[in-house]
Structure formats: structure tokens, C-alpha cells
Design a protein around this motif. Structure first.
Motif, PDB file in Angstrom:
ATOM      1  N   THR A  13       0.801  -1.227   0.000  1.00 21.86           N
ATOM      2  CA  THR A  13       0.000   0.000   0.000  1.00 21.86           C
ATOM      3  C   THR A  13       0.830   1.271   0.000  1.00 21.86           C
ATOM      4  N   GLY A  14       2.124   1.132   0.253  1.00 20.50           N
ATOM      5  CA  GLY A  14       2.991   2.307   0.263  1.00 20.50           C
ATOM      6  C   GLY A  14       3.149   2.961   1.616  1.00 20.50           C
ATOM      7  N   ALA A  15       2.532   2.414   2.663  1.00 23.29           N
ATOM      8  CA  ALA A  15       2.734   2.967   4.008  1.00 23.29           C
ATOM      9  C   ALA A  15       4.075   2.456   4.528  1.00 23.29           C
ATOM     10  N   SER A  16       4.950   3.372   4.878  1.00 29.33           N
ATOM     11  CA  SER A  16       6.286   3.012   5.355  1.00 29.33           C
ATOM     12  C   SER A  16       6.250   2.627   6.830  1.00 29.33           C
ATOM     13  N   ARG A  17       7.344   2.109   7.297  1.00 28.02           N
ATOM     14  CA  ARG A  17       7.453   1.793   8.722  1.00 28.02           C
ATOM     15  C   ARG A  17       7.315   3.060   9.556  1.00 28.02           C
ATOM     16  N   ASP A  18       7.885   4.157   9.084  1.00 30.08           N
ATOM     17  CA  ASP A  18       7.734   5.432   9.788  1.00 30.08           C
ATOM     18  C   ASP A  18       6.267   5.870   9.820  1.00 30.08           C
ATOM     19  N   ASP A  19       5.541   5.650   8.721  1.00 28.31           N
ATOM     20  CA  ASP A  19       4.115   5.983   8.684  1.00 28.31           C
ATOM     21  C   ASP A  19       3.347   5.205   9.747  1.00 28.31           C
ATOM     22  N   VAL A  20       3.667   3.926   9.870  1.00 29.53           N
ATOM     23  CA  VAL A  20       2.984   3.071  10.839  1.00 29.53           C
ATOM     24  C   VAL A  20       3.255   3.556  12.258  1.00 29.53           C
ATOM     25  N   ILE A  21       4.505   3.882  12.544  1.00 34.88           N
ATOM     26  CA  ILE A  21       4.839   4.384  13.881  1.00 34.88           C
ATOM     27  C   ILE A  21       4.119   5.701  14.154  1.00 34.88           C
ATOM     28  N   GLU A  22       4.035   6.567  13.157  1.00 38.15           N
ATOM     29  CA  GLU A  22       3.285   7.826  13.319  1.00 38.15           C
ATOM     30  C   GLU A  22       1.820   7.545  13.666  1.00 38.15           C
ATOM     31  N   ALA A  23       1.226   6.585  12.979  1.00 39.52           N
ATOM     32  CA  ALA A  23      -0.172   6.224  13.261  1.00 39.52           C
ATOM     33  C   ALA A  23      -0.309   5.728  14.698  1.00 39.52           C
ATOM     34  N   PHE A  24       0.641   4.909  15.144  1.00 40.71           N
ATOM     35  CA  PHE A  24       0.562   4.374  16.505  1.00 40.71           C
ATOM     36  C   PHE A  24       0.821   5.454  17.553  1.00 40.71           C
ATOM     37  N   GLN A  25       1.573   6.502  17.199  1.00 44.10           N
ATOM     38  CA  GLN A  25       1.732   7.627  18.130  1.00 44.10           C
ATOM     39  C   GLN A  25       0.393   8.319  18.350  1.00 44.10           C
ATOM     40  N   HIS A  26      -0.401   8.419  17.304  1.00 42.43           N
ATOM     41  CA  HIS A  26      -1.744   8.984  17.462  1.00 42.43           C
ATOM     42  C   HIS A  26      -2.585   8.100  18.371  1.00 42.43           C
ATOM     43  N   VAL A  27      -2.429   6.807  18.209  1.00 42.98           N
ATOM     44  CA  VAL A  27      -3.147   5.874  19.080  1.00 42.98           C
ATOM     45  C   VAL A  27      -2.766   6.132  20.534  1.00 42.98           C
ATOM     46  N   PRO A  38      -0.856   1.952  26.425  1.00 40.47           N
ATOM     47  CA  PRO A  38      -0.704   0.496  26.389  1.00 40.47           C
ATOM     48  C   PRO A  38      -1.106  -0.127  25.056  1.00 40.47           C
ATOM     49  N   ARG A  39      -2.148   0.383  24.432  1.00 41.53           N
ATOM     50  CA  ARG A  39      -2.566  -0.158  23.130  1.00 41.53           C
ATOM     51  C   ARG A  39      -1.538   0.167  22.052  1.00 41.53           C
ATOM     52  N   ALA A  40      -1.047   1.381  22.051  1.00 44.11           N
ATOM     53  CA  ALA A  40      -0.019   1.751  21.072  1.00 44.11           C
ATOM     54  C   ALA A  40       1.252   0.945  21.303  1.00 44.11           C
ATOM     55  N   ASN A  41       1.633   0.773  22.550  1.00 44.37           N
ATOM     56  CA  ASN A  41       2.839   0.018  22.879  1.00 44.37           C
ATOM     57  C   ASN A  41       2.724  -1.419  22.379  1.00 44.37           C
ATOM     58  N   HIS A  42       1.582  -2.045  22.592  1.00 38.14           N
ATOM     59  CA  HIS A  42       1.399  -3.417  22.132  1.00 38.14           C
ATOM     60  C   HIS A  42       1.398  -3.486  20.600  1.00 38.14           C
ATOM     61  N   ALA A  43       0.760  -2.516  19.960  1.00 31.09           N
ATOM     62  CA  ALA A  43       0.730  -2.482  18.496  1.00 31.09           C
ATOM     63  C   ALA A  43       2.140  -2.331  17.923  1.00 31.09           C
ATOM     64  N   ILE A  44       2.952  -1.480  18.532  1.00 28.88           N
ATOM     65  CA  ILE A  44       4.333  -1.299  18.079  1.00 28.88           C
ATOM     66  C   ILE A  44       5.115  -2.593  18.266  1.00 28.88           C
ATOM     67  N   LYS A  45       4.914  -3.266  19.382  1.00 22.20           N
ATOM     68  CA  LYS A  45       5.579  -4.551  19.623  1.00 22.20           C
ATOM     69  C   LYS A  45       5.221  -5.543  18.519  1.00 22.20           C
ATOM     70  N   LEU A  46       3.942  -5.620  18.151  1.00 22.15           N
ATOM     71  CA  LEU A  46       3.510  -6.522  17.086  1.00 22.15           C
ATOM     72  C   LEU A  46       4.105  -6.122  15.738  1.00 22.15           C
ATOM     73  N   ALA A  47       4.132  -4.830  15.458  1.00 26.70           N
ATOM     74  CA  ALA A  47       4.694  -4.347  14.189  1.00 26.70           C
ATOM     75  C   ALA A  47       6.174  -4.685  14.097  1.00 26.70           C
ATOM     76  N   LYS A  48       6.916  -4.446  15.166  1.00 26.34           N
ATOM     77  CA  LYS A  48       8.354  -4.748  15.158  1.00 26.34           C
ATOM     78  C   LYS A  48       8.604  -6.238  14.938  1.00 26.34           C
ATOM     79  N   ALA A  49       7.823  -7.078  15.586  1.00 29.04           N
ATOM     80  CA  ALA A  49       7.983  -8.525  15.407  1.00 29.04           C
ATOM     81  C   ALA A  49       7.655  -8.921  13.967  1.00 29.04           C
ATOM     82  N   MET A  89       9.461 -10.333   8.454  1.00 31.53           N
ATOM     83  CA  MET A  89       9.515  -9.996   7.039  1.00 31.53           C
ATOM     84  C   MET A  89      10.962  -9.855   6.567  1.00 31.53           C
ATOM     85  N   ASP A  90      11.788  -9.209   7.393  1.00 33.85           N
ATOM     86  CA  ASP A  90      13.193  -9.032   7.043  1.00 33.85           C
ATOM     87  C   ASP A  90      13.901 -10.378   6.919  1.00 33.85           C
ATOM     88  N   ARG A  91      13.598 -11.296   7.838  1.00 31.22           N
ATOM     89  CA  ARG A  91      14.189 -12.637   7.755  1.00 31.22           C
ATOM     90  C   ARG A  91      13.741 -13.360   6.491  1.00 31.22           C
TER      91      ARG A  91
END
Length: 129
Positions: free
Chosen positions: A85-99, A106-117, A122-124
């Protein structure tokens, strides 16, 4: 099926990828067929197929809403979809900061944990991690 279903399936494949949709379709049974039709027509054939905003923004909104409402099971799938979709990792983190500000740290923190995992996975898979 309907034209909206066909459009929905096309958009769903473009966003989530053929492999994901093929797995979901293979797991579909007569019991959940009506539900699968509903989400394909409504979510993918109507909302995601709309032209009011782009897919990048839809990804960011979707991830923020999932996190803000505590619907964490779908976050990895939509993090993966950002590659389409073209949303970058930085875009996702920005969205979670709004959360964090509007729905809770706590919800943003858990979402970031899931995104990082998910990104690590994906990198692997791509051999870059």
C-alpha cells in the motif's frame, strides 16, 4: 458472485497478496462463507476500493483503528500489507503515536511490539534481517 465481490477480491489480493488470500480461501467453509462474502464485498469491494483516499492512508487508518480498539490479531496482517500500500514503517509508527495520545499508551505500545515482530519476520523472509 456480485460485481462488488469481484472488485473486493481484486483489491483484497492487491493489498494482502495472493498467498494470504489463497490461504484464507482454502480455509473457508460453508459455515463462514456468508461472513467471507460480507467482508469481501463491504470492506474490500466498498471501503478499500473507494477513491476518496489512497491505500497508504487506508493502511495507516486501519492500523490505528485496530490498535485503538484493541483488535491486535489483525495488526500483523495489515503491517505486512503496507508493503503493497505504500505505508512506510515510519508511517505506521506515526499512526501508533496517534493511538497513544487518543486511545492509550498500552494499546499503542502493544501495536508497536507486534509491528516490530512482524517487520523482523519480514526481514528474515527477505534475507535482509
Amino acid at each position: 458472485m456480485s460485481e462488488r465481490y469481484d472488485t473486493g477480491m481484486k483489491v483484497r489480493r492487491e493489498v494482502l497478496g495472493d498467498a494470504h488470500v489463497d490461504r484464507a480461501e482454502a480455509a473457508k467453509t460453508a459455515l463462514d462463507q456468508p461472513f467471507q462474502t460480507l467482508i469481501t464485498e463491504s470492506a474490500w469491494g466498498n471501503v478499500w476500493a473507494g477513491d476518496g483516499i489512497g491505500r497508504r492512508e487506508r493502511s495507516m487508518l486501519t492500523l490505528a483503528l485496530l490498535a485503538g480498539l484493541g483488535n491486535f490479531d489483525e495488526i500483523p496482517m495489515h503491517v505486512r500489507a503496507c508493503a503493497n500500500t505504500g505505508a512506510s514503517r515510519d508511517d505506521v509508527i506515526e499512526a501508533f503515536q496517534h493511538v497513544a495520545i487518543y486511545a492509550g499508551v498500552p494499546r499503542a505500545n502493544h501495536a508497536i511490539k507486534l509491528a516490530k515482530a512482524t517487520w523482523d519476520e519480514m526481514d528474515r523472509e527477505e534475507g535482509t534481517g
